[in-house]
Motif scaffolding. Structure first.
Motif, PDB file in Angstrom:
ATOM      1  N   ARG A  80       0.832  -1.197   0.000  1.00  0.00           N
ATOM      2  CA  ARG A  80       0.000   0.000   0.000  1.00  0.00           C
ATOM      3  C   ARG A  80       0.873   1.256   0.000  1.00  0.00           C
ATOM      4  O   ARG A  80       0.617   2.208  -0.732  1.00  0.00           O
ATOM      5  CB  ARG A  80      -0.930   0.031   1.215  1.00  0.00           C
ATOM      6  N   LEU A  81       1.913   1.252   0.846  1.00  0.00           N
ATOM      7  CA  LEU A  81       2.806   2.402   0.913  1.00  0.00           C
ATOM      8  C   LEU A  81       3.488   2.614  -0.428  1.00  0.00           C
ATOM      9  O   LEU A  81       3.623   3.754  -0.903  1.00  0.00           O
ATOM     10  CB  LEU A  81       3.853   2.189   2.009  1.00  0.00           C
ATOM     11  N   GLY A  82       3.883   1.523  -1.061  1.00  0.00           N
ATOM     12  CA  GLY A  82       4.529   1.642  -2.364  1.00  0.00           C
ATOM     13  C   GLY A  82       3.610   2.230  -3.409  1.00  0.00           C
ATOM     14  O   GLY A  82       4.025   3.058  -4.235  1.00  0.00           O
ATOM     15  N   VAL A  83       2.352   1.826  -3.394  1.00  0.00           N
ATOM     16  CA  VAL A  83       1.382   2.358  -4.356  1.00  0.00           C
ATOM     17  C   VAL A  83       1.180   3.858  -4.156  1.00  0.00           C
ATOM     18  O   VAL A  83       1.180   4.646  -5.102  1.00  0.00           O
ATOM     19  CB  VAL A  83       0.037   1.616  -4.233  1.00  0.00           C
ATOM     20  N   VAL A  84       1.040   4.274  -2.898  1.00  0.00           N
ATOM     21  CA  VAL A  84       0.798   5.687  -2.608  1.00  0.00           C
ATOM     22  C   VAL A  84       2.004   6.540  -2.997  1.00  0.00           C
ATOM     23  O   VAL A  84       1.892   7.573  -3.667  1.00  0.00           O
ATOM     24  CB  VAL A  84       0.461   5.888  -1.116  1.00  0.00           C
ATOM     25  N   VAL A  85       3.202   6.115  -2.551  1.00  0.00           N
ATOM     26  CA  VAL A  85       4.408   6.890  -2.871  1.00  0.00           C
ATOM     27  C   VAL A  85       4.650   6.903  -4.376  1.00  0.00           C
ATOM     28  O   VAL A  85       4.967   7.952  -4.958  1.00  0.00           O
ATOM     29  CB  VAL A  85       5.631   6.302  -2.126  1.00  0.00           C
ATOM     30  N   GLY A  86       4.502   5.752  -4.996  1.00  0.00           N
ATOM     31  CA  GLY A  86       4.706   5.680  -6.438  1.00  0.00           C
ATOM     32  C   GLY A  86       3.737   6.556  -7.200  1.00  0.00           C
ATOM     33  O   GLY A  86       4.105   7.244  -8.169  1.00  0.00           O
ATOM     34  N   GLY A  87       2.474   6.544  -6.770  1.00  0.00           N
ATOM     35  CA  GLY A  87       1.484   7.387  -7.426  1.00  0.00           C
ATOM     36  C   GLY A  87       1.792   8.855  -7.274  1.00  0.00           C
ATOM     37  O   GLY A  87       1.652   9.643  -8.215  1.00  0.00           O
ATOM     38  N   GLY A  88       2.251   9.251  -6.066  1.00  0.00           N
ATOM     39  CA  GLY A  88       2.587  10.650  -5.854  1.00  0.00           C
ATOM     40  C   GLY A  88       3.783  11.085  -6.682  1.00  0.00           C
ATOM     41  O   GLY A  88       3.786  12.170  -7.281  1.00  0.00           O
ATOM     42  N   LEU A  89       4.824  10.235  -6.755  1.00  0.00           N
ATOM     43  CA  LEU A  89       6.007  10.570  -7.554  1.00  0.00           C
ATOM     44  C   LEU A  89       5.673  10.648  -9.034  1.00  0.00           C
ATOM     45  O   LEU A  89       6.131  11.554  -9.751  1.00  0.00           O
ATOM     46  CB  LEU A  89       7.100   9.529  -7.310  1.00  0.00           C
ATOM     47  N   LEU A  90       4.872   9.710  -9.505  1.00  0.00           N
ATOM     48  CA  LEU A  90       4.475   9.727 -10.906  1.00  0.00           C
ATOM     49  C   LEU A  90       3.701  10.995 -11.236  1.00  0.00           C
ATOM     50  O   LEU A  90       3.919  11.630 -12.281  1.00  0.00           O
ATOM     51  CB  LEU A  90       3.621   8.494 -11.220  1.00  0.00           C
ATOM     52  N   ALA A  91       2.792  11.389 -10.325  1.00  0.00           N
ATOM     53  CA  ALA A  91       2.027  12.608 -10.539  1.00  0.00           C
ATOM     54  C   ALA A  91       2.936  13.828 -10.539  1.00  0.00           C
ATOM     55  O   ALA A  91       2.744  14.769 -11.324  1.00  0.00           O
ATOM     56  CB  ALA A  91       0.948  12.746  -9.461  1.00  0.00           C
ATOM     57  N   VAL A 148      -1.552  18.746  -9.017  1.00  0.00           N
ATOM     58  CA  VAL A 148      -1.538  17.410  -9.618  1.00  0.00           C
ATOM     59  C   VAL A 148      -0.997  16.376  -8.639  1.00  0.00           C
ATOM     60  O   VAL A 148      -1.491  15.252  -8.542  1.00  0.00           O
ATOM     61  CB  VAL A 148      -0.705  17.420 -10.928  1.00  0.00           C
ATOM     62  N   VAL A 149       0.056  16.769  -7.887  1.00  0.00           N
ATOM     63  CA  VAL A 149       0.617  15.847  -6.892  1.00  0.00           C
ATOM     64  C   VAL A 149      -0.434  15.464  -5.847  1.00  0.00           C
ATOM     65  O   VAL A 149      -0.585  14.284  -5.490  1.00  0.00           O
ATOM     66  CB  VAL A 149       1.846  16.484  -6.208  1.00  0.00           C
ATOM     67  N   LEU A 150      -1.151  16.453  -5.371  1.00  0.00           N
ATOM     68  CA  LEU A 150      -2.173  16.169  -4.356  1.00  0.00           C
ATOM     69  C   LEU A 150      -3.259  15.263  -4.905  1.00  0.00           C
ATOM     70  O   LEU A 150      -3.673  14.293  -4.251  1.00  0.00           O
ATOM     71  CB  LEU A 150      -2.780  17.485  -3.853  1.00  0.00           C
ATOM     72  N   LEU A 151      -3.732  15.568  -6.104  1.00  0.00           N
ATOM     73  CA  LEU A 151      -4.770  14.741  -6.712  1.00  0.00           C
ATOM     74  C   LEU A 151      -4.256  13.331  -6.986  1.00  0.00           C
ATOM     75  O   LEU A 151      -4.969  12.337  -6.775  1.00  0.00           O
ATOM     76  CB  LEU A 151      -5.263  15.387  -8.007  1.00  0.00           C
ATOM     77  N   GLY A 152      -3.007  13.259  -7.498  1.00  0.00           N
ATOM     78  CA  GLY A 152      -2.445  11.948  -7.793  1.00  0.00           C
ATOM     79  C   GLY A 152      -2.259  11.105  -6.551  1.00  0.00           C
ATOM     80  O   GLY A 152      -2.533   9.902  -6.547  1.00  0.00           O
ATOM     81  N   ARG A 178      -3.933  11.367  -3.771  1.00  0.00           N
ATOM     82  CA  ARG A 178      -5.251  10.951  -3.276  1.00  0.00           C
ATOM     83  C   ARG A 178      -5.799   9.796  -4.096  1.00  0.00           C
ATOM     84  O   ARG A 178      -6.335   8.828  -3.544  1.00  0.00           O
ATOM     85  CB  ARG A 178      -6.220  12.131  -3.323  1.00  0.00           C
ATOM     86  N   ALA A 179      -5.653   9.886  -5.418  1.00  0.00           N
ATOM     87  CA  ALA A 179      -6.128   8.804  -6.272  1.00  0.00           C
ATOM     88  C   ALA A 179      -5.381   7.511  -5.979  1.00  0.00           C
ATOM     89  O   ALA A 179      -5.968   6.425  -5.939  1.00  0.00           O
ATOM     90  CB  ALA A 179      -5.969   9.195  -7.742  1.00  0.00           C
ATOM     91  N   ALA A 180      -4.052   7.633  -5.769  1.00  0.00           N
ATOM     92  CA  ALA A 180      -3.260   6.444  -5.454  1.00  0.00           C
ATOM     93  C   ALA A 180      -3.678   5.852  -4.111  1.00  0.00           C
ATOM     94  O   ALA A 180      -3.729   4.634  -3.939  1.00  0.00           O
ATOM     95  CB  ALA A 180      -1.775   6.802  -5.438  1.00  0.00           C
ATOM     96  N   GLY A 181      -3.979   6.742  -3.153  1.00  0.00           N
ATOM     97  CA  GLY A 181      -4.440   6.266  -1.855  1.00  0.00           C
ATOM     98  C   GLY A 181      -5.758   5.520  -1.951  1.00  0.00           C
ATOM     99  O   GLY A 181      -5.944   4.471  -1.320  1.00  0.00           O
ATOM    100  N   ASP A 182      -6.687   6.057  -2.758  1.00  0.00           N
ATOM    101  CA  ASP A 182      -7.968   5.376  -2.953  1.00  0.00           C
ATOM    102  C   ASP A 182      -7.762   4.017  -3.594  1.00  0.00           C
ATOM    103  O   ASP A 182      -8.411   3.027  -3.230  1.00  0.00           O
ATOM    104  CB  ASP A 182      -8.890   6.236  -3.820  1.00  0.00           C
ATOM    105  N   PHE A 183      -6.849   3.976  -4.581  1.00  0.00           N
ATOM    106  CA  PHE A 183      -6.583   2.700  -5.250  1.00  0.00           C
ATOM    107  C   PHE A 183      -5.951   1.703  -4.277  1.00  0.00           C
ATOM    108  O   PHE A 183      -6.286   0.516  -4.267  1.00  0.00           O
ATOM    109  CB  PHE A 183      -5.656   2.914  -6.450  1.00  0.00           C
ATOM    110  N   ALA A 184      -5.023   2.205  -3.448  1.00  0.00           N
ATOM    111  CA  ALA A 184      -4.372   1.321  -2.474  1.00  0.00           C
ATOM    112  C   ALA A 184      -5.383   0.771  -1.475  1.00  0.00           C
ATOM    113  O   ALA A 184      -5.321  -0.407  -1.100  1.00  0.00           O
ATOM    114  CB  ALA A 184      -3.257   2.077  -1.754  1.00  0.00           C
ATOM    115  N   ASP A 185      -6.311   1.623  -1.025  1.00  0.00           N
ATOM    116  CA  ASP A 185      -7.347   1.158  -0.103  1.00  0.00           C
ATOM    117  C   ASP A 185      -8.180   0.057  -0.729  1.00  0.00           C
ATOM    118  O   ASP A 185      -8.601  -0.883  -0.059  1.00  0.00           O
ATOM    119  CB  ASP A 185      -8.257   2.328   0.302  1.00  0.00           C
ATOM    120  N   SER A 186      -8.448   0.212  -2.036  1.00  0.00           N
ATOM    121  CA  SER A 186      -9.254  -0.783  -2.732  1.00  0.00           C
ATOM    122  C   SER A 186      -8.481  -2.074  -2.965  1.00  0.00           C
ATOM    123  O   SER A 186      -9.016  -3.174  -2.813  1.00  0.00           O
ATOM    124  CB  SER A 186      -9.739  -0.211  -4.071  1.00  0.00           C
TER     125      SER A 186
END
Length: 333
Positions: A9-20, A47-51, A53-61
């Motif tokens: 989950r942490l990897g998904v969130v950090v990765g999503g934020g860096l990609l954004a 964009v970073v904030l939105l990305g 958040r989206a990554a966090g939602d995906f990680a939760d799912s």
């Protein structure tokens, strides 16, 4: 949930934020050039904030860390969270549509196996309260309601749609009844020289208007509305709580402390929030982790004054105000 899932989950969130962040810099800073660097930086942050958040939602799912959903019904219940009527302070209450949305989202979430319904409400409008009750009753899994300070009238109506109701010893529970009221200003109007002239189509269109005396026929008509609501209330509670309708009527719309409500069968068990979670663990036969499901519209509808709710339940009754624009006759559950 194990440690590998935590890291994932942490990897998904950090990765999503860096990609954004990289995408934002490329699109808004590198490509446009230096003249828009400042604007690009601001847009990049967005964009970073939105990305993230989206990554966090995906990680939760993808890696859920919960198996029980909780929704809260707090303050007077209305459709939009406002509190018209005699509630002091105009505090915001429970927005029925948002609560229903939370229950339905939990029901659609494959990770959720049970539902907790937190009740701290003096009641509210009839149809919004019934919408929440129906959503809880339709939930596919165990549903356990628990009362904190107040579970009265519309709150109790909601609890009747759950499998179990828990309360604290000091909780206020009950108020299974309906009251109708109108302000009678006829004598005052006469003293002031104000007269009432009727222009209406339909015999009962102005029944309940405060500037005129009620006729016996109108009084019988309005009492019939109250009796109809009360019969429906009793039927819903008796069915949901597996009680005899006469036993419900014998409560005479009183409110009870938790222990007394338990003795009368209005509450299944007395206990704390930890006891409720232990009960859900027993129902699911596994350790539970609870996540609160809120409306994605925000938290404003959940703000309310606890003291206001208690005072309203104890003093004015538990209210569902149904006001016709042409009348001033109020029904309170």
């Amino acid at each position: 949930m194990n440690g590998d899932d935590d890291l994932a989950r942490l990897g998904v969130v950090v990765g999503g934020g860096l990609l954004a962040a990289v995408l934002g810099i490329v699109v808004f800073v590198v490509v446009p050039g230096s003249l828009v660097d400042l604007l690009g930086l601001l847009l990049t942050i967005g964009v970073v904030l939105l990305g993230t958040r989206a990554a966090g939602d995906f990680a939760d799912s993808a890696f859920p860390d919960y198996n029980v959903a909780e929704v809260a019904v707090e303050g007077p219940i209305t459709r939009d969270g406002s509190t018209p009527g005699p509630i002091p302070g105009g505090a915001l209450g429970a927005t029925a549509d948002d609560v229903v949305e939370g229950i339905e989202r939990a029901d659609e979430d494959d990770a959720v196996d049970a539902l907790l319904v937190k009740l701290d409400t003096p009641g509210g409008q009839v149809v919004p309260s019934d919408d929440i009750r129906r959503a809880a009753a339709d939930f596919d899994g165990p549903t356990v309601a628990y009362a904190t300070d107040v579970c009265a009238s519309g709150g109790y109506w909601i609890a009747s749609g759950c499998d179990e109701l828990w309360a604290r010893r000091g909780s206020i529970v009950g108020s299974i009844g309906v009251i109708g009221s109108r302000v009678n200003l006829a004598d005052l109007a006469e003293d002031l020289g104000v007269s009432y002239e009727r222009f209406a189509a339909g015999k009962y269109k102005d029944a309940g208007m405060p500037l005129k005396e009620l006729s016996e026929d109108e009084r019988e008509y309005l009492q019939g509305i109250i009796d109809g609501f009360y019969d429906d209330f009793v039927e819903r509670v008796a069915e949901g709580r597996d009680m005899e309708p006469e036993a419900v009527r014998e409560t005479e719309a009183r409110v009870y402390l938790g222990d007394d409500a338990h003795e009368l069968g209005l509450v299944d068990s007395i206990g704390t929030r930890d006891d409720v979670e232990d009960r859900v663990e027993g129902l699911l036969d596994t350790e539970v982790s609870v996540r609160e499901f809120e409306s994605k519209k925000g938290l404003a509808a959940r703000l309310r004054g606890g003291a206001t709710a208690v005072a309203y339940a104890a003093g004015a009754g538990v209210a569902s105000v149904l006001v016709d624009d042409e009348q001033d006759f109020r029904l309170r559950l």
